[in-house]
Every structure is written in structure tokens, then in C-alpha cells.
Design a protein around this motif. Structure first.
Motif, mmCIF file in Angstrom:
data_model
loop_
_atom_site.group_PDB
_atom_site.id
_atom_site.type_symbol
_atom_site.label_atom_id
_atom_site.label_comp_id
_atom_site.label_asym_id
_atom_site.label_seq_id
_atom_site.Cartn_x
_atom_site.Cartn_y
_atom_site.Cartn_z
ATOM 1 N N TYR A 41 0.369 -1.402 0.005
ATOM 2 C CA TYR A 41 -0.115 -0.111 0.217
ATOM 3 C C TYR A 41 0.956 1.095 -0.084
ATOM 4 C CZ TYR A 41 -3.330 3.660 1.494
ATOM 5 O OH TYR A 41 -3.935 4.611 1.672
ATOM 6 N N LYS A 42 0.866 1.946 -1.311
ATOM 7 C CA LYS A 42 1.593 3.456 -0.868
ATOM 8 C C LYS A 42 0.794 4.251 -1.262
ATOM 9 C CE LYS A 42 4.697 5.612 -3.893
ATOM 10 N NZ LYS A 42 4.309 6.714 -5.776
ATOM 11 N N VAL A 43 1.224 5.770 -0.378
ATOM 12 C CA VAL A 43 0.314 6.998 -0.316
ATOM 13 C C VAL A 43 2.006 7.176 -0.683
ATOM 14 C CG1 VAL A 43 -0.267 8.520 1.826
ATOM 15 C CG2 VAL A 43 -0.905 5.961 1.715
ATOM 16 N N GLY A 44 1.068 8.230 -1.624
ATOM 17 C CA GLY A 44 2.968 9.661 -1.611
ATOM 18 C C GLY A 44 1.419 10.713 -1.743
ATOM 19 N N PHE A 45 2.280 11.704 -1.084
ATOM 20 C CA PHE A 45 1.627 13.309 -0.497
ATOM 21 C C PHE A 45 3.019 14.524 -0.612
ATOM 22 C CE2 PHE A 45 3.480 11.011 2.826
ATOM 23 C CZ PHE A 45 4.403 11.875 3.363
ATOM 24 N N SER A 46 2.747 15.991 -0.686
ATOM 25 C CA SER A 46 2.940 16.947 -0.984
ATOM 26 C C SER A 46 3.104 17.145 0.923
ATOM 27 C CB SER A 46 2.566 18.324 -1.942
ATOM 28 O OG SER A 46 2.827 17.972 -3.023
ATOM 29 N N ASP A 47 4.661 17.345 1.290
ATOM 30 C CA ASP A 47 4.200 18.263 2.778
ATOM 31 C C ASP A 47 3.412 19.317 2.820
ATOM 32 O OD1 ASP A 47 4.586 18.203 5.880
ATOM 33 O OD2 ASP A 47 6.479 18.754 5.322
ATOM 34 N N ASN A 48 3.183 19.995 3.676
ATOM 35 C CA ASN A 48 2.079 20.846 4.372
ATOM 36 C C ASN A 48 3.237 22.221 4.004
ATOM 37 O OD1 ASN A 48 2.755 21.213 6.525
ATOM 38 N ND2 ASN A 48 1.333 20.014 7.891
ATOM 39 N N ILE A 49 2.804 23.347 3.912
ATOM 40 C CA ILE A 49 3.784 24.309 3.473
ATOM 41 C C ILE A 49 4.566 24.954 4.939
ATOM 42 C CG2 ILE A 49 2.400 26.072 1.445
ATOM 43 C CD1 ILE A 49 1.672 27.651 4.518
ATOM 44 N N PHE A 50 4.266 24.156 6.338
ATOM 45 C CA PHE A 50 4.750 24.104 7.337
ATOM 46 C C PHE A 50 5.646 23.683 7.972
ATOM 47 C CE2 PHE A 50 0.297 26.178 7.689
ATOM 48 C CZ PHE A 50 0.680 27.467 7.390
ATOM 49 N N GLY A 51 5.630 22.353 7.335
ATOM 50 C CA GLY A 51 6.228 21.106 7.274
ATOM 51 C C GLY A 51 5.749 20.298 8.650
ATOM 52 N N THR A 52 4.911 20.515 8.973
ATOM 53 C CA THR A 52 4.066 19.817 9.911
ATOM 54 C C THR A 52 3.475 18.065 9.461
ATOM 55 O OG1 THR A 52 2.253 21.154 10.189
ATOM 56 C CG2 THR A 52 4.331 21.248 11.522
ATOM 57 N N THR A 53 3.822 17.791 8.482
ATOM 58 C CA THR A 53 2.758 16.159 7.864
ATOM 59 C C THR A 53 2.809 15.316 8.550
ATOM 60 O OG1 THR A 53 2.641 17.601 5.805
ATOM 61 C CG2 THR A 53 2.690 15.006 5.935
ATOM 62 N N LEU A 54 1.537 15.118 9.530
ATOM 63 C CA LEU A 54 2.102 13.593 9.909
ATOM 64 C C LEU A 54 0.457 12.786 9.776
ATOM 65 C CD1 LEU A 54 2.760 12.074 12.898
ATOM 66 C CD2 LEU A 54 0.255 13.323 14.278
ATOM 67 N N PHE A 55 1.211 11.536 8.709
ATOM 68 C CA PHE A 55 0.285 11.319 8.857
ATOM 69 C C PHE A 55 0.397 9.446 9.861
ATOM 70 C CE2 PHE A 55 0.014 12.175 4.662
ATOM 71 C CZ PHE A 55 -1.275 12.634 4.539
ATOM 72 N N TRP A 56 -0.435 9.082 10.311
ATOM 73 C CA TRP A 56 -0.693 8.200 10.991
ATOM 74 C C TRP A 56 -1.997 6.845 10.515
ATOM 75 C CZ3 TRP A 56 -3.755 12.136 12.400
ATOM 76 C CH2 TRP A 56 -4.574 11.741 12.274
ATOM 77 N N CYS A 57 -2.106 5.571 11.063
ATOM 78 C CA CYS A 57 -2.233 4.124 9.826
ATOM 79 C C CYS A 57 -2.832 3.491 11.220
ATOM 80 C CB CYS A 57 -1.433 3.351 9.277
ATOM 81 S SG CYS A 57 -0.772 4.742 7.642
ATOM 82 N N ASN A 58 -3.740 2.474 11.041
ATOM 83 C CA ASN A 58 -3.932 1.948 11.528
ATOM 84 C C ASN A 58 -4.233 0.656 10.660
ATOM 85 O OD1 ASN A 58 -5.360 2.915 13.351
ATOM 86 N ND2 ASN A 58 -7.024 4.206 12.938
ATOM 87 N N ILE A 59 -3.726 -0.581 11.776
ATOM 88 C CA ILE A 59 -2.889 -1.859 10.790
ATOM 89 C C ILE A 59 -3.941 -2.876 11.472
ATOM 90 C CG2 ILE A 59 -1.302 -3.212 9.742
ATOM 91 C CD1 ILE A 59 0.788 -0.586 9.377
ATOM 92 N N TRP A 60 -3.799 -4.064 9.863
ATOM 93 C CA TRP A 60 -4.682 -5.493 10.946
ATOM 94 C C TRP A 60 -4.371 -6.277 10.511
ATOM 95 C CZ3 TRP A 60 -7.531 -0.855 10.486
ATOM 96 C CH2 TRP A 60 -8.472 -0.513 11.396
ATOM 97 N N GLN A 61 -3.428 -7.782 10.772
ATOM 98 C CA GLN A 61 -2.925 -8.129 9.999
ATOM 99 C C GLN A 61 -3.699 -10.198 11.089
ATOM 100 O OE1 GLN A 61 -1.452 -10.860 10.504
ATOM 101 N NE2 GLN A 61 -0.156 -9.805 12.568
ATOM 102 N N GLY A 62 -2.788 -10.908 10.097
ATOM 103 C CA GLY A 62 -3.483 -11.869 10.767
ATOM 104 C C GLY A 62 -4.899 -12.476 9.144
ATOM 105 N N PRO A 63 -5.084 -14.134 10.089
ATOM 106 C CA PRO A 63 -6.310 -14.860 9.340
ATOM 107 C C PRO A 63 -7.529 -14.296 9.250
ATOM 108 C CG PRO A 63 -4.653 -16.347 10.066
ATOM 109 C CD PRO A 63 -3.890 -15.413 10.827
ATOM 110 N N ARG A 64 -7.498 -13.741 10.854
ATOM 111 C CA ARG A 64 -8.835 -12.983 10.815
ATOM 112 C C ARG A 64 -8.632 -11.550 11.082
ATOM 113 N NH1 ARG A 64 -8.285 -17.933 12.617
ATOM 114 N NH2 ARG A 64 -8.061 -17.834 14.477
ATOM 115 N N LEU A 65 -7.592 -11.119 10.430
ATOM 116 C CA LEU A 65 -7.063 -9.720 10.625
ATOM 117 C C LEU A 65 -7.532 -9.554 12.711
ATOM 118 C CD1 LEU A 65 -9.186 -7.319 7.857
ATOM 119 C CD2 LEU A 65 -6.944 -8.254 7.958
#
Length: 138
Positions: free
Chosen positions: A58-82
């Protein structure tokens, strides 16, 4: 008033051109037949829900905001039944010194690993089941 508007637009366009880019990749390297579900967000963007089979990315590409404070967080599940879950800070502008940083995340059975710009070896960063304390340090 018109001149002020033109000056503001010129300054904004110059400053916006200085905005830097970034990207992160999340690889499903858990095991064959084990799906990975990802939901990433920033303050202004919700990237939606995505499922990847083993070997998928899974890929995410972006431009940083003009203040240089971009923050991405992700919820991730894994396993046969997540059944396993973790929240990660996938990208934080202030943490990376490269203007066009790209961060790789490897989702594995024993936890989540990180590599910066493909130059650093994989480093263990998060354990599973929402243990919110980072294991591998900053």
C-alpha cells in the motif's frame, strides 16, 4: 486591494513551490494467505480502507504542508481473521531530514519494521495488539 491580492498570491505560489514531498509504503510480509488491512489518515486527509494480500504493498504519496508539519498515522490489522492490530505513525515531517523522504514499513508476524529511504536496514518499531509504546525507539 488588487495589488495586495496579487502580492499574496505570488508569495503563496513561491512558498508552495518550496513544499517538499514524501511517501510511505506498507508491505504485507506476514505470511502466505494472511491479509493486511490498512486505514491511514492525516489531519486533512483520510486515505480510506485498503486490504492487501501477502506480498502486496500500500503506497501513499503526498506533498508536505507549507509548515512542514505533515503527520500520517495508520491503523493496521493482520492475521487470518485480521485479529492483530496496531496504530503506527507512518510519516512525520519533523522526524525526517531528507526533503523527499520515503519510508518503508514491513508488516510481519512478530511486529512492524521500518526502513528510511531504502538505505537503512529494517528496524523493529512496533509490536502487535495495540501496544502503543514503540519497541525499537525513535
Amino acid at each position: 486591494m488588487f495589488r495586495l491580492t496579487v502580492v499574496i498570491l505570488i508569495l503563496l505560489s513561491i512558498h508552495t513551490e518550496q513544499a517538499i514531498g514524501g511517501s510511505f509504503f506498507i508491505y504485507n510480509q506476514v505470511r502466505h494467505g494472511s491479509p493486511m488491512k490498512v486505514h491511514c489518515k492525516s489531519k486533512n486527509n483520510d486515505m480510506g480502507w485498503h486490504v492487501r494480500k501477502y506480498g502486496g504493498v500500500y503506497k501513499v504519496g503526498f506533498s508536505d504542508n507549507i509548515f512542514g508539519t505533515t503527520l500520517f498515522w495508520c491503523n493496521i490489522w493482520q492475521g487470518p481473521r485480521l485479529e492483530h492490530f496496531q496504530v503506527i505513525v507512518a510519516f512525520e515531517s519533523r522526524q525526517y531530514h531528507d526533503d523527499n523522504a520515503w519510508i518503508r514499513w514491513s508488516v510481519r508476524g512478530d511486529g512492524i519494521y521500518q526502513s528510511i529511504n531504502g538505505a537503512t536496514p529494517w528496524k523493529f518499531k512496533y509490536s502487535w495488539d495495540n501496544n502503543l509504546s514503540k519497541i525499537g525507539g525513535s
